[in-house]
Design a protein around this motif. Structure first.
Motif, mmCIF file in Angstrom:
data_model
loop_
_atom_site.group_PDB
_atom_site.id
_atom_site.type_symbol
_atom_site.label_atom_id
_atom_site.label_comp_id
_atom_site.label_asym_id
_atom_site.label_seq_id
_atom_site.Cartn_x
_atom_site.Cartn_y
_atom_site.Cartn_z
ATOM 1 N N GLN A 1 92.023 42.808 78.269
ATOM 2 C CA GLN A 1 90.822 42.930 79.524
ATOM 3 C C GLN A 1 91.086 43.270 80.533
ATOM 4 O O GLN A 1 90.721 45.032 80.180
ATOM 5 N N LEU A 2 91.195 43.186 81.059
ATOM 6 C CA LEU A 2 92.009 42.477 83.106
ATOM 7 C C LEU A 2 92.463 44.302 83.267
ATOM 8 O O LEU A 2 92.509 45.035 83.983
ATOM 9 N N LEU A 3 93.764 44.492 82.263
ATOM 10 C CA LEU A 3 94.819 44.840 82.576
ATOM 11 C C LEU A 3 94.555 46.513 81.271
ATOM 12 O O LEU A 3 95.225 47.166 81.850
ATOM 13 N N SER A 4 93.751 46.547 80.371
ATOM 14 C CA SER A 4 94.054 47.277 79.448
ATOM 15 C C SER A 4 92.770 48.634 80.321
ATOM 16 O O SER A 4 93.134 49.790 79.896
ATOM 17 N N ALA A 5 91.414 47.957 81.604
ATOM 18 C CA ALA A 5 90.316 49.118 82.275
ATOM 19 C C ALA A 5 91.059 49.316 83.029
ATOM 20 O O ALA A 5 91.177 48.626 84.000
ATOM 21 N N PRO A 6 91.151 50.576 82.878
ATOM 22 C CA PRO A 6 91.248 51.795 84.467
ATOM 23 C C PRO A 6 90.142 50.723 85.433
ATOM 24 O O PRO A 6 88.837 50.893 84.613
ATOM 25 N N ARG A 7 90.658 50.607 86.664
ATOM 26 C CA ARG A 7 89.494 50.129 87.564
ATOM 27 C C ARG A 7 88.441 51.379 88.208
ATOM 28 O O ARG A 7 87.539 50.427 88.238
ATOM 29 N N ARG A 8 89.229 52.309 88.058
ATOM 30 C CA ARG A 8 87.979 53.349 88.351
ATOM 31 C C ARG A 8 88.801 54.456 87.560
ATOM 32 O O ARG A 8 89.613 55.113 87.910
ATOM 33 N N GLU A 9 87.465 55.243 87.504
ATOM 34 C CA GLU A 9 87.856 56.694 86.767
ATOM 35 C C GLU A 9 86.341 57.087 87.071
ATOM 36 O O GLU A 9 85.952 57.359 87.002
ATOM 37 N N ILE A 10 86.914 58.898 86.883
ATOM 38 C CA ILE A 10 85.719 60.103 87.793
ATOM 39 C C ILE A 10 86.092 61.402 86.684
ATOM 40 O O ILE A 10 87.200 61.696 86.284
ATOM 41 N N SER A 11 85.323 61.796 86.347
ATOM 42 C CA SER A 11 85.219 62.667 85.675
ATOM 43 C C SER A 11 84.109 63.492 86.769
ATOM 44 O O SER A 11 83.573 63.821 86.505
ATOM 45 N N VAL A 12 84.845 65.230 86.507
ATOM 46 C CA VAL A 12 84.574 66.382 87.165
ATOM 47 C C VAL A 12 84.266 67.582 86.694
ATOM 48 O O VAL A 12 84.852 67.900 85.922
ATOM 49 N N ALA A 13 82.839 68.434 87.235
ATOM 50 C CA ALA A 13 83.347 69.465 86.533
ATOM 51 C C ALA A 13 83.778 70.205 88.170
ATOM 52 O O ALA A 13 83.135 70.163 89.185
ATOM 53 N N VAL A 14 84.679 71.091 87.516
ATOM 54 C CA VAL A 14 85.667 72.132 88.408
ATOM 55 C C VAL A 14 85.052 73.845 87.942
ATOM 56 O O VAL A 14 85.655 74.051 87.988
ATOM 57 N N PRO A 15 83.515 74.489 89.364
ATOM 58 C CA PRO A 15 83.768 75.197 89.257
ATOM 59 C C PRO A 15 84.375 76.436 89.835
ATOM 60 O O PRO A 15 84.687 75.974 90.541
#
Length: 424
Positions: free
Chosen positions: A38-52
């Motif tokens: 589980q530790l190796l499967s999950a991204p430590r951090r992720e971000i989704s952003v809007a790019v106008p």
């Protein structure tokens, strides 16, 4: 130029499924527990952003952008930024995970990351693309930096993209931060040899694989899928080594010449037209046909998921060197293994780019430029050392090169996790 057809990927399989399957196999073989998986499967951090984006005609469009930091136990996160209409969060997650294993396998002090914007760059002007790059950079700037996460070019981006990213990030800090990205123009602190590094690495490993199989370059034929950042240079380097490269393709077309392709002439044609289509020194063939041509060496250097269970049984090549990330699905990998095809995995074969990105980052930290000969010498040393380690591990334990590479990489990352411990 006509609109490029979409690249064939059977059933548009999710690359994250393949990445997680590869990880699961390695964790099980190493005897790690479910918590480690589980530790190796999950991204430590992720971000989704809007790019106008304000387009040149004044209209407003909103694009989707992503940045995923899969792991940074071994050091800052590292990975490219992709501009493609096919970019999705799951694709970026998979690519970030593969970057983690690639950096660990090459013993670089990095974790893995990846970013992207869902955009077809061919439909936008240079001024519009600059606006997209700068807005995307400003949106992800809180989580990137030379000690946090260092982006680099990928599909649809280039040195100019990195220059805009560096400038935008530097403006938020009030001073020039050369180490925030790699793959920059040399005049802005980029490394000599970075542009060709991935291609050279592919060629180094391909030649090592031929020697491993007792094959002579001058008696070898090859086909290269993809004639972009990686494939073009790889095809030229292989030809320089004496291999008869009989076919190449891009997103528009594939061409074939049994006598071997004249890459000086093809390069001039592509520079003038933007595509291999219409090249008079070869015959145009179906793009998917390139993968199953009767050649000794196949280099898929385009996108993920092109070798599948639908075509793996028809591949005639004895050796496949993965210039792209994730070009072979899990199901296809099993078929190729059973057929005795030697597959040099992506995390080994195409690591030249991140190796020289590391050199560029180190040069930025030192404010000192290395000569080209030193960069290329150290690139070759690292690629061939990793090749020898993986081959030795595969031969000693009766595993495929991919299994051996994954086991080495996953073990190194897990050891870093265990040494650092969990924050209470």
């Amino acid at each position: 130029m006509t609109e490029p057809p979409s690249v064939h990927r059977a059933s548009r399989a999710n690359p994250l499924d393949d990445a997680l399957h590869q990880l699961g196999e390695a964790v099980a073989t190493l005897g790690y527990d479910e918590g480690t998986l589980q530790l190796l499967s999950a991204p430590r951090r992720e971000i989704s952003v809007a790019v106008p984006l304000r387009r040149d005609d004044g209209t407003i469009e909103v694009l989707n952008g992503y940045r995923v930091q899969h792991n940074y136990s071994r050091g800052p996160a590292k990975g490219g930024v992709r501009f493609s209409p096919d970019v999705s969060l799951d694709e970026v997650r998979a690519l970030a995970m593969w970057m983690t294993w690639k950096c660990a396998l090459m013993d670089l002090p990095y974790g893995g990351a990846k970013g992207g914007v869902t955009i077809d760059p061919s439909r936008y002007s240079a001024r519009e693309l600059e606006r997209v790059v700068r807005r995307y950079t400003s949106e992800i700037s809180p989580i990137i930096g030379p000690e946090r996460d260092i982006p680099a070019p990928d599909i649809g981006t280039d040195a100019q993209t990195m220059a805009w990213m560096m400038d935008t990030y530097s403006a938020t800090r009030g001073y020039t931060v050369a180490g925030v990205v790699t793959g920059k123009p040399v005049i802005l602190g980029g490394s000599l040899g970075r542009a060709s590094a991935t291609s050279r690495g592919v060629a180094h490993v391909a030649l090592a694989a031929l020697a491993y199989k007792g094959m002579k370059p001058e008696r070898t034929t090859a086909a290269v899928q993809g004639y972009g950042k990686v494939g073009r240079g790889a095809a030229e380097f292989l030809a320089e080594a004496g291999i008869r490269v009989v076919a190449v393709s891009d997103q528009f077309a594939a061409i074939h010449s049994e006598a071997g392709i004249d890459f000086a002439a093809l390069g001039a044609h592509v520079d003038a037209t933007g595509t291999v289509r219409g090249f008079r020194g070869a015959q145009e063939i179906d793009r998917d046909q390139l993968l199953t041509l009767p050649v000794d060496l196949l280099v898929p250097a385009a996108v993920e998921g092109v070798i599948t269970d639908a075509n793996a049984g028809d591949i005639a090549a004895r050796i496949i060197v993965e210039g792209a990330n994730g070009p072979t699905t899990v199901a296809a990998d099993a078929i190729l293994r059973d057929r005795g095809v030697l597959v040099v995995p992506d995390i080994l074969a195409n690591a030249g780019g991140v190796i020289v990105s590391y050199f560029e980052w180190a040069q930025a930290n030192q404010t000192y430029r290395w000569p080209l000969a030193l960069v290329e010498e150290r690139l070759k040393e690292r690629m061939l050392a990793a090749w020898e380690d993986v081959v030795k591990a595969a031969d000693s334990h009766g595993r495929t090169l991919r299994q051996a590479a994954m086991l080495t990489a996953v073990e190194r990352v897990t050891q870093a996790h265990e040494s650092r411990g969990l924050h209470p």
